[in-house]
Design a protein around this motif. Structure first.
Motif, PDB file in Angstrom:
ATOM      1  N   ASP A   1     -31.568   6.448   5.089  1.00 35.66           N
ATOM      2  CA  ASP A   1     -30.955   5.143   4.830  1.00 35.66           C
ATOM      3  C   ASP A   1     -29.507   5.231   5.285  1.00 35.66           C
ATOM      4  O   ASP A   1     -28.808   6.182   4.929  1.00 35.66           O
ATOM      5  N   PRO A   2     -29.030   4.265   6.044  1.00 41.71           N
ATOM      6  CA  PRO A   2     -27.672   4.349   6.603  1.00 41.71           C
ATOM      7  C   PRO A   2     -26.580   4.403   5.541  1.00 41.71           C
ATOM      8  O   PRO A   2     -25.575   5.099   5.725  1.00 41.71           O
TER       9      PRO A   2
ATOM     10  N   VAL B   1     -22.949  10.649   2.395  1.00 42.03           N
ATOM     11  CA  VAL B   1     -22.896  12.095   2.646  1.00 42.03           C
ATOM     12  C   VAL B   1     -21.722  12.429   3.561  1.00 42.03           C
ATOM     13  O   VAL B   1     -20.964  13.371   3.298  1.00 42.03           O
ATOM     14  N   ARG B   2     -21.549  11.636   4.608  1.00 45.98           N
ATOM     15  CA  ARG B   2     -20.421  11.883   5.511  1.00 45.98           C
ATOM     16  C   ARG B   2     -19.103  11.745   4.768  1.00 45.98           C
ATOM     17  O   ARG B   2     -18.184  12.552   4.936  1.00 45.98           O
TER      18      ARG B   2
ATOM     19  N   LEU C   1     -20.564  16.699  -2.791  1.00 44.87           N
ATOM     20  CA  LEU C   1     -21.691  17.101  -1.966  1.00 44.87           C
ATOM     21  C   LEU C   1     -22.254  18.425  -2.480  1.00 44.87           C
ATOM     22  O   LEU C   1     -21.508  19.285  -2.946  1.00 44.87           O
TER      23      LEU C   1
ATOM     24  N   ALA D   1     -23.869  21.311  -0.676  1.00 44.56           N
ATOM     25  CA  ALA D   1     -24.163  21.786   0.679  1.00 44.56           C
ATOM     26  C   ALA D   1     -25.484  22.542   0.765  1.00 44.56           C
ATOM     27  O   ALA D   1     -26.121  22.570   1.808  1.00 44.56           O
TER      28      ALA D   1
ATOM     29  N   LEU E   1     -28.355  20.440   1.969  1.00 37.50           N
ATOM     30  CA  LEU E   1     -28.244  20.189   3.412  1.00 37.50           C
ATOM     31  C   LEU E   1     -28.719  21.417   4.186  1.00 37.50           C
ATOM     32  O   LEU E   1     -29.458  21.308   5.157  1.00 37.50           O
TER      33      LEU E   1
ATOM     34  N   LEU F   1     -31.899  10.843   2.949  1.00 30.98           N
ATOM     35  CA  LEU F   1     -31.046  10.616   4.129  1.00 30.98           C
ATOM     36  C   LEU F   1     -31.588   9.510   5.041  1.00 30.98           C
ATOM     37  O   LEU F   1     -30.948   9.151   6.030  1.00 30.98           O
TER      38      LEU F   1
ATOM     39  N   SER G   1     -18.409  14.697   2.622  1.00 34.92           N
ATOM     40  CA  SER G   1     -18.075  15.930   3.354  1.00 34.92           C
ATOM     41  C   SER G   1     -16.553  16.029   3.528  1.00 34.92           C
ATOM     42  O   SER G   1     -16.025  17.109   3.766  1.00 34.92           O
ATOM     43  N   GLN G   2     -15.867  14.906   3.376  1.00 31.29           N
ATOM     44  CA  GLN G   2     -14.404  14.881   3.477  1.00 31.29           C
ATOM     45  C   GLN G   2     -13.742  15.140   2.125  1.00 31.29           C
ATOM     46  O   GLN G   2     -12.521  15.172   2.040  1.00 31.29           O
ATOM     47  N   GLY G   3     -14.520  15.257   1.083  1.00 34.97           N
ATOM     48  CA  GLY G   3     -13.939  15.546  -0.232  1.00 34.97           C
ATOM     49  C   GLY G   3     -14.588  14.721  -1.329  1.00 34.97           C
ATOM     50  O   GLY G   3     -15.212  13.708  -1.062  1.00 34.97           O
ATOM     51  N   ASN G   4     -14.429  15.181  -2.548  1.00 33.85           N
ATOM     52  CA  ASN G   4     -15.011  14.503  -3.703  1.00 33.85           C
ATOM     53  C   ASN G   4     -14.444  13.094  -3.833  1.00 33.85           C
ATOM     54  O   ASN G   4     -13.341  12.817  -3.362  1.00 33.85           O
TER      55      ASN G   4
ATOM     56  N   CYS H   1     -26.607   8.005   4.263  1.00 35.81           N
ATOM     57  CA  CYS H   1     -26.023   8.885   5.286  1.00 35.81           C
ATOM     58  C   CYS H   1     -24.508   8.775   5.249  1.00 35.81           C
ATOM     59  O   CYS H   1     -23.797   9.781   5.298  1.00 35.81           O
TER      60      CYS H   1
END
Lengths: 114, 114
Positions: free
Chosen positions: A17-18, A24-25, A74, A76, A79, A15, A28-31, A21
DNA sequence: TGAATAGTTAGGTCAATACCTAAGTATAGA
DNA sequence: TCTATACTTAGGTATTGACCTAACTATTCA
């Protein structure tokens, strides 16, 4: 039981590294496929897939082939493990702070009782 | 309001090293001087203080001089910000999973109603 | 089967990181 | 004021990380 095939520091490294990151974001909204994920980044595809490799080695994402695409998702659990690690450190510190403040409060009270 | 002088990826970078993770865990047990913190590590002191510098730049620790020692303390706010970042991504993912499972469940029910 | 699409492999560059030793500064205490 | 303690500064090396281009493989679809 904790989802723990990897040490937390490999999760933090992933994580750190921008670009990663942001992946990952996005997940989080979907595959999403590799090229879906890569599209927003001004980066050669091999560089980008290297980032996905770091995330996957850390256990933060999983992926599988579907036809000629690779789909990423993701994980989870990784995380959550990292969150737990940080929360444990933070809560111990906060508990100490509470005890310290209680102590200060008692001292103040005692000195005002003079 | 978030404790946010630094981006989360600098926090993750700071934690992406086993020595620095161990320092955070040690400081969760209470403040300590540089040499107290360094003692368990088989590492030259300048190398160790470099790690402390990374943690301090990331906002994870603060420090001040006391006589000829430097005392370090955890900054729980930076930990909390990173936890929040991860929790946000994870919860969005989990919410999507819930909707997906609800959907599957409904599909199964409909097909059994044939 | 030939062309387009999606991703992988190979191999190289450059900067940043993780360490070191040696020598310095600042404070405490005898 | 001298000595020991607690770091800090300077400067060097070796490894890892983040990127690139060029060329390859695998799959789909016309």
């Amino acid at each position: 039981m904790p989802n723990k095939p990897h040490a937390v520091d490999s999760t933090f490294h992933a994580l750190a590294d921008p670009t990663r990151c942001a992946v990952v974001r996005a997940l989080s909204q979907g595959n999403a496929t590799v090229s879906d994920l890569a599209r927003p980044f001004d980066m050669a595809l091999p560089s980008f897939t290297q980032h996905l490799g770091v995330l996957e080695n850390a256990g933060l994402i999983v992926s599988w082939r579907e036809g000629r695409s690779r789909v990423c998702a993701l994980n989870a659990g990784a995380l959550r493990d990292a969150e737990d690690w940080m929360a444990t450190a933070r809560r111990e510190w906060e508990a100490r702070m509470d005890r310290f403040e209680t102590h200060i409060h008692k001292m103040k009270k005692e000195s005002s009782d003079d």
